[in-house]
Design a protein around this motif. Structure first.
Motif, PDB file in Angstrom:
ATOM      1  N   HIS A  47      -8.317   3.510  -0.508  1.00 28.74           N
ATOM      2  CA  HIS A  47      -8.907   4.719  -1.168  1.00 28.74           C
ATOM      3  C   HIS A  47     -10.249   5.234  -0.546  1.00 28.74           C
ATOM      4  O   HIS A  47     -10.147   6.410  -0.802  1.00 28.74           O
ATOM      5  N   LEU A  52       0.823  -1.176   0.200  1.00 29.70           N
ATOM      6  CA  LEU A  52      -0.001  -0.106   0.026  1.00 29.70           C
ATOM      7  C   LEU A  52       0.784   1.308   0.071  1.00 29.70           C
ATOM      8  O   LEU A  52       0.464   2.213  -0.782  1.00 29.70           O
ATOM      9  N   TYR A  65      -6.618  -2.130  -0.560  1.00 31.87           N
ATOM     10  CA  TYR A  65      -6.390  -0.941  -1.317  1.00 31.87           C
ATOM     11  C   TYR A  65      -7.827  -0.216  -1.603  1.00 31.87           C
ATOM     12  O   TYR A  65      -7.755   1.173  -1.297  1.00 31.87           O
ATOM     13  N   GLN A 119     -11.714  -3.373  -8.275  1.00 36.66           N
ATOM     14  CA  GLN A 119     -11.367  -2.159  -7.327  1.00 36.66           C
ATOM     15  C   GLN A 119     -12.082  -0.976  -7.908  1.00 36.66           C
ATOM     16  O   GLN A 119     -12.593  -0.244  -7.106  1.00 36.66           O
ATOM     17  N   GLN A 140      -3.109   2.137  -8.424  1.00 37.94           N
ATOM     18  CA  GLN A 140      -3.833   1.002  -7.696  1.00 37.94           C
ATOM     19  C   GLN A 140      -2.757  -0.095  -7.336  1.00 37.94           C
ATOM     20  O   GLN A 140      -1.911  -0.074  -8.268  1.00 37.94           O
ATOM     21  N   THR A 149       1.074  -3.149  -9.842  1.00 32.98           N
ATOM     22  CA  THR A 149       0.285  -1.871  -9.832  1.00 32.98           C
ATOM     23  C   THR A 149      -0.584  -1.800 -10.967  1.00 32.98           C
ATOM     24  O   THR A 149      -0.467  -2.731 -11.842  1.00 32.98           O
TER      25      THR A 149
END
Length: 239
Positions: free
Chosen positions: A138, A98, A134, A232, A158, A192
Motif C-alpha cells: 500500500h 497480494l 500488504y 493495517q 485489504q 480480505t
C-alpha cells in the motif's frame, strides 16, 4: 490455559511499523508477538517477459528466514544450493494473497516485488508476512500515486492472514510456536477486509477435526483478521 496465557480469541501483541526500511518504496516491520518479519516493497517499471505489451502489471514475493531466526542456526538456502519447497510454497502464497487485492490492469506495466525476511520466528511467519506485506505494498503504491506514476491506488481491498488451531481440544486464535508444535489441528486463513476468502490451509495433526470445529476456527479467523485490518489502517494512516 494457553502457554502465553492469552484468551482463546486473543491475538498476540501486534505491531505493524511502517517505513522501517530506509530505501524501499514501501516497508513494514510486522511483529506478531515474538515473530518479527521485515517486509519491503520494490517498484519496477517493467514486467516479466510474458506480460510485456499486455497493459497489465504484476505483484510477486520472495520469502526467507535468517539463520538465527530460530533456536538453532539454520543454514542459508543459498549455501544449500537452492530454496526449499517450504520457502517456495510460502512466497507463492504471499504473492497470490497480494494479487488478490490488486487491480493488475490499473497497475499498468509495472511490477512490485515484496521481500519478506523473517528476523525472528515464533510461529506464524507466513501470516505475519502477508499482513505486513500488504502495508508495504500500500505504501509503495501510494508513493507511485504521489509521484504521478499512477492515477489512483490500484488496490481493491485489504488482505491479512492469521492462524487458528485446536490446542488441547480448544479452538484458539493466532498460534505461537509452543501451540503450533503441539496442535491437534492448525490452519492458516487468508481473508480480505470485506470478508472474502483468498486461501485456507488446514491440516489435522492427529484425528480429523469436524465441520463444527472448522466453523469455530473460521469465526476466530474472521475476528482476528478484522483486528489485523484495523492495525493495517493505522499503520498506513487511514484510521
Amino acid at each position: 490455559m494457553r502457554p502465553s496465557r492469552r484468551a482463546a480469541d486473543q491475538l498476540r501483541d501486534i505491531v505493524l511499523e511502517p517505513g522501517y526500511a530506509k530505501y524501499a518504496e514501501g516497508s513494514c516491520m510486522a511483529r506478531f508477538g515474538e515473530t518479527h518479519v521485515l517486509c519491503a516493497a520494490t517498484v519496477e517499471e517493467r514486467v516479466p517477459g510474458w506480460l510485456r505489451d499486455t497493459g497489465r502489471g504484476w505483484v510477486t514475493a520472495e520469502y526467507g528466514m535468517l539463520p538465527r531466526a530460530t533456536a538453532e542456526r539454520t543454514a542459508r538456502e543459498a549455501a544449500r544450493g537452492g530454496q526449499s519447497g517450504r520457502t517456495q510454497e510460502i512466497q507463492r502464497l504471499i504473492g497470490r494473497s497480494l494479487r488478490a487485492v490488486t487491480d493488475l490492469k490499473a497497475l499498468g506495466e509495472m511490477q512490485v516485488r515484496l521481500d519478506c525476511d523473517v528476523i525472528q520466528a515464533d510461529g506464524g511467519t507466513r501470516t505475519a508476512a502477508i499482513t505486513g506485506a500488504y502495508v508495504a505494498l500500500h505504501l509503495a503504491l501510494q508513493r507511485c500515486v504521489d509521484l504521478g506514476l499512477l492515477k489512483a491506488l490500484p488496490l481493491t481491498d485489504q488482505v491479512a492472514a492469521v492462524s487458528c488451531g485446536l490446542y488441547k481440544d480448544t479452538e484458539v486464535l493466532d498460534l505461537d510456536y509452543a501451540e503450533d508444535s503441539n496442535a491437534q489441528a492448525d490452519a492458516n486463513f487468508v481473508l480480505t477486509g470485506r470478508g472474502g476468502i483468498v486461501e485456507i490451509q488446514g491440516t489435522a495433526e492427529e484425528a480429523p477435526f469436524t465441520q463444527a470445529q472448522f466453523d469455530d476456527l473460521m469465526k476466530l479467523a474472521r475476528k482476528g483478521v478484522d483486528e489485523l485490518c484495523a492495525a493495517q489502517r493505522r499503520a498506513i494512516g487511514l484510521a
